[in-house]
Design a protein around this motif. Structure first.
Motif: not given
Ligand SMILES: Nc1nc2c(ncn2[C@@H]2O[C@H](COP(=O)(O)OP(=O)(O)OP(=O)(O)O)[C@@H](O)[C@H]2O)c(=O)[nH]1
Ligand SMILES: [Mg+2]
Ligand SMILES: [Zn+2]
Length: 315
Positions: A99, A270-271, A288, A291-293, A295-296, A298-299
């Motif tokens: 992150g 949102h996931p 994958e 989705l990891s990007r 996730e950042s 969304c945060r």
């Protein structure tokens, strides 16, 4: 003659002459002072009648580094003409957090500086910590080069990546860099290793007063011989308060296209939200990474939304 501004003094500027490399102090002509000369600027000098150096013009900037001044809710340009933004992370002590890379990548895009990532403390790495090749590959769509190094052992040979210490050294030779990263990841150690162990930090004698010896209270360019780095207060800030959540996706060029295919207006992506374009991605290694990007994203969206009292349009 041409020179580069290394440090700003009160109404004067410490400059390095292009041709001789000599350091001199120059005073801008009145109207230029107001236009705000910053470290990193390339300027045209003339010797005035009194024999003192005068700054007659500022060259157009390739890019600008800015920081937020929270009290006045404004952005202030603190440096210019940086070639490379070096995001440093460590294998351990402190633990690797992807992150943080994603966070500083936003600044690279904002400032229009090419980013690279240094995976440091690789002498302490073991494969159980995290999947290094995954971490490298997820940055590939963004054109970010990665280097596998140990600042305490420049002879460390990369085991998982193509590029190591020598490649990094060649890469930054002749360039002006900014080092960003969490405390303790080894930025200072790395700067010292890259400069052959003999960097001389500028003392505060010109600024007078001598205060703030340990914190960065002014901006300057530190010359390490083969390369330079910019040190400037506030640029290492992790805060994303100044980002407008509504335009945050434009700072994620690698997932932007998927987001724009989402049928929902104002989707938060949102996931697991049914129907969202991201929820339709098939299971694959590539997705994958996507989705990891996400996730950042969304945060950061949540984080930059948390400060409604800031009038972000001012920036
Ligand atoms: N084993 C190992 N230790 C390292 C390496 N790089 C740095 N260290 C150690 O990690 C500690 C922190 O390194 P620094 O260079 O001070 O970290 P920094 O990023 O400059 O930290 P701040 O100045 O607080 O932002 C020091 O004790 C270093 O000697 C490395 O590659 N391997
Ligand atoms: Mg340090
Ligand atoms: Zn969506």
């Amino acid at each position: 003659m041409r020179a580069r501004v290394y440090r700003t003094l009160k109404n004067e500027f410490l400059c390095q002459l292009d041709e001789s490399g000599e350091e001199i102090v120059a005073t801008p002509l009145g109207k230029l002072l107001k236009s705000g000369i910053v470290v990193g600027d390339y300027v045209t000098l003339k010797v005035g009648v009194s024999g003192a150096y005068e700054i007659h013009a500022i060259e157009p900037r390739v890019n600008e580094i800015s920081r937020v001044l929270p009290r006045v809710a404004k952005k202030k340009v603190t440096a210019a003409n940086c070639d490379i933004l070096i995001i440093t992370v460590s294998a351990t002590n402190p633990d690797y957090k992807r992150g943080i890379i994603d966070r500083f990548l936003l600044r690279a895009i904002e400032w229009q500086i090419h980013p690279v990532v240094i995976f440091n403390k690789m002498d302490l790495f073991n494969a159980e910590m995290f999947d290094l090749s995954f971490e490298q590959q997820r940055l590939a769509p963004l054109g970010v080069s990665c280097f596998e190094v140990s600042a305490v052992d420049p002879t460390y040979e990369p085991r998982f990546m193509q590029a190591g210490f020598e490649d990094l050294k060649n890469y930054i030779t002749g360039k002006t860099a900014i080092f960003l990263g969490q405390s303790g990841v080894g930025k200072s150690e790395m700067i010292s290793a890259l400069s052959g162990g003999d960097i001389k930090l500028r003392s505060n004698e010109i600024g007078k007063g001598g205060k703030g010896a340990h914190t960065t209270t002014w901006s300057e360019i530190v010359n390490c011989g083969d390369f330079c780095f910019i040190d400037s207060p506030g640029i290492r800030s992790f805060s994303l308060d100044d980002f407008d959540p509504g335009s945050l996706m434009s700072f994620f060029p690698d997932i932007f296209d998927i987001a724009s295919q989402c049928k929902f207006r104002d989707c938060l992506h949102h996931p697991n939200s049914t129907g969202c374009a991201f929820s339709k991605l098939e299971d694959s290694l590539e997705n994958e990474m996507v989705l990891s990007r996400l996730e950042s994203y969304c945060r950061f969206y949540e984080e930059s939304s948390a400060n409604p009292h800031w009038d972000k349009k001012k920036y």
